[in-house]
Design a protein around this motif. Structure first.
Motif, short mmCIF file in Angstrom:
data_model
loop_
_atom_site.label_atom_id
_atom_site.label_comp_id
_atom_site.label_asym_id
_atom_site.label_seq_id
_atom_site.Cartn_x
_atom_site.Cartn_y
_atom_site.Cartn_z
N LYS A 130 0.83 -1.20 0.00
CA LYS A 130 0.00 0.00 0.00
C LYS A 130 0.87 1.25 0.00
N ALA A 131 1.97 1.22 0.76
CA ALA A 131 2.86 2.38 0.80
C ALA A 131 3.51 2.63 -0.56
N VAL A 140 5.31 -5.42 -8.64
CA VAL A 140 4.51 -6.58 -8.98
C VAL A 140 4.70 -7.63 -7.89
N PHE A 141 3.60 -8.26 -7.48
CA PHE A 141 3.68 -9.43 -6.61
C PHE A 141 4.10 -10.63 -7.45
N LEU A 142 5.03 -11.43 -6.95
CA LEU A 142 5.41 -12.67 -7.62
C LEU A 142 5.41 -13.79 -6.58
N ASN A 143 4.64 -14.82 -6.85
CA ASN A 143 4.52 -16.01 -6.01
C ASN A 143 3.64 -15.76 -4.79
N ARG A 144 3.94 -14.74 -4.00
CA ARG A 144 3.10 -14.38 -2.85
C ARG A 144 2.42 -13.05 -3.10
N GLU A 145 1.29 -12.84 -2.46
CA GLU A 145 0.59 -11.58 -2.52
C GLU A 145 -0.06 -11.32 -1.17
N GLU A 148 -3.87 -6.50 -0.79
CA GLU A 148 -3.89 -5.36 -1.71
C GLU A 148 -4.18 -5.84 -3.13
N ARG A 149 -5.35 -5.54 -3.65
CA ARG A 149 -5.74 -6.02 -4.97
C ARG A 149 -5.52 -4.98 -6.07
N ALA A 150 -5.24 -3.73 -5.70
CA ALA A 150 -4.98 -2.70 -6.71
C ALA A 150 -3.52 -2.74 -7.12
N ALA A 151 -3.07 -3.94 -7.54
CA ALA A 151 -1.67 -4.13 -7.88
C ALA A 151 -1.55 -5.27 -8.88
N ASP A 152 -0.45 -5.30 -9.62
CA ASP A 152 -0.17 -6.41 -10.52
C ASP A 152 0.33 -7.60 -9.70
N ALA A 153 -0.05 -8.80 -10.11
CA ALA A 153 0.35 -10.00 -9.39
C ALA A 153 0.43 -11.19 -10.33
N VAL A 154 1.40 -12.06 -10.08
CA VAL A 154 1.53 -13.32 -10.81
C VAL A 154 1.72 -14.40 -9.76
N VAL A 155 0.73 -15.28 -9.64
CA VAL A 155 0.72 -16.26 -8.56
C VAL A 155 0.24 -17.61 -9.08
N ILE A 305 6.00 0.17 -15.58
CA ILE A 305 6.98 1.26 -15.60
C ILE A 305 6.74 2.16 -16.81
N ALA A 306 6.47 1.54 -17.97
CA ALA A 306 6.26 2.31 -19.20
C ALA A 306 4.92 3.04 -19.18
N ASP A 307 3.92 2.47 -18.51
CA ASP A 307 2.58 3.07 -18.51
C ASP A 307 1.97 2.92 -17.11
N PRO A 308 2.31 3.82 -16.19
CA PRO A 308 1.86 3.71 -14.80
C PRO A 308 0.35 3.68 -14.64
N GLY A 309 -0.41 4.21 -15.59
CA GLY A 309 -1.86 4.29 -15.44
C GLY A 309 -2.63 3.12 -16.01
N ARG A 310 -1.93 2.10 -16.51
CA ARG A 310 -2.63 0.98 -17.14
C ARG A 310 -3.38 0.16 -16.09
N PRO A 311 -4.46 -0.54 -16.50
CA PRO A 311 -5.22 -1.36 -15.55
C PRO A 311 -4.33 -2.43 -14.92
N HIS A 312 -4.62 -2.76 -13.67
CA HIS A 312 -3.85 -3.79 -12.99
C HIS A 312 -4.27 -5.18 -13.48
N ASN A 313 -3.32 -6.09 -13.42
CA ASN A 313 -3.56 -7.43 -13.94
C ASN A 313 -3.11 -8.47 -12.91
#
Length: 339
Positions: A130-131, A140-145, A148-155, A305-313
């Motif tokens: 959140k900070a 980006v979250f990788l493996n653990r999350e 916080e759902r307003a973030a990119d994550a790959v799990v 990084i290239a597009d900070p405003g893109r939807p989270h995935n």
């Protein structure tokens, strides 16, 4: 006097912006031109100023990777390929090692020296994600999350993977089932426990609280967990370990105690790290495509990084069960610790 990028441009016969693009490894520069620029830079002894680049582009070309100590064999499977992915994209990686008993200092991650961060060791309830969001730091979250759902994550789909283990154990005919579980403070530990319990329930089985051991995802916790569960009466004939490191610790302790796997005890892990396929262990486990996890996480972070405003995935990978040599039906006679 030190050579400048303009000197390199004159020697290579290109413009100064082309020198900058070529030395940053950006796309759109012909291979022959890039080679000419690199040769000219070497001839003149030119070293690009990272500070100058940062001021010109508002980028540092550095990405932080937060991981546990690399003595845990799971994390090199993430860190090394992450480094390779980012290097190909023109970024340097900085590793921040997070011990089980401490947290990475937040100030180190937001001091302006990083363009983005990969979080691999996030705890449930951690305030860090959140900070980072509040400060606009791409991560980006990788493996653990965490929550916080307003973030990119790959799990991984940890719940589904643990259900596969429960189906296997129940299908083999085991009725005395134990588990060495990970910390509930992690999404992987919590989700795998929930899935395993749910899977057993679907076969009319229950994971008794006394038949569980819990600890960090470490070899020592696997060894200690096996010892405590074998002291039960009746002892489990099948054991689910919430990751391969725990399972390998349990296998090692079983060997020390003279417990035969799988004749006396079935042991199943989760992750399918490279050690698990070694002939000494031959561990039945849940396979997670770590290479794909890493590739997806690196791709999401670079896009952020290239597009900070893109939807989270949020990308959830489906695991699969790998059947090796550490599972079998329960022995006809009493198992270890049975009366």
């Amino acid at each position: 006097m030190a050579a400048t990028s303009h000197d390199v441009a004159r020697l290579a016969g290109v413009s100064q912006p082309t020198v900058s693009r070529a030395l940053r490894g950006e796309p759109g520069v012909a291979l022959e031109t890039r080679q000419r620029v690199e040769d000219a830079a070497r001839t003149l002894g030119y070293v690009a100023s990272q500070l100058g680049r940062s001021l010109a582009t508002l980028r540092t070309r550095r990405i932080g990777i937060v991981a546990a100590e690399l003595t845990n064999p799971f994390y090199p499977h993430l860190v090394e390929p992450l480094h390779d992915h980012f290097e190909r994209a023109g970024y340097r990686s900085v590793l921040y090692a997070e011990r089980e008993d401490s947290r990475v200092a937040f100030a180190e991650l937001v001091d302006g020296s990083l363009d983005g961060i990969v979080l691999t060791t996030t705890l449930m309830g951690s305030p860090l994600p959140k900070a980072l969001l509040q400060r606009g730091m791409p991560f980006v979250f990788l493996n653990r999350e965490n929550e916080e759902r307003a973030a990119d994550a790959v799990v991984m789909d940890n719940d589904y993977g643990a259900v596969l283990v429960a189906d296997l154990i129940a299908g083999l005919g085991h009725r005395h089932v134990g588990a060495v579980l990970g910390p509930l403070s992690t999404s992987t530990g919590s989700q795998r426990e929930t899935g395993f319990r749910r899977g057993l329930a679907g076969h009319g089985l229950e994971l008794l609280e006394k038949a569980t051991a819990r600890g960090p995802f470490a070899f020592a916790a696997g060894r200690a967990g096996l010892r405590s569960l074998l002291a039960l009466t009746p002892a489990p004939t099948a054991l689910f370990c919430a990751n391969d490191v725990l399972a390998l610790g349990a296998l090692d302790e079983a060997t020390r105690l003279g417990v035969r796997v799988p004749e006396d005890l079935t042991i199943v892990g989760f992750d399918d790290i490279s050690m698990s396929s070694m002939a000494r262990f031959n561990l039945t486990t849940v396979h997670c495509d770590l290479a794909r996890l890493v590739a997806d996480a690196a791709d999401l972070l670079l896009k952020r990084i290239a597009d900070p405003g893109r939807p989270h995935n949020r990308i959830v990978q489906q695991p699969e069960l790998i059947l090796r040599g550490s599972h079998a039906p329960p022995a006809a006679g009493p198992g270890p610790g049975h009366s």
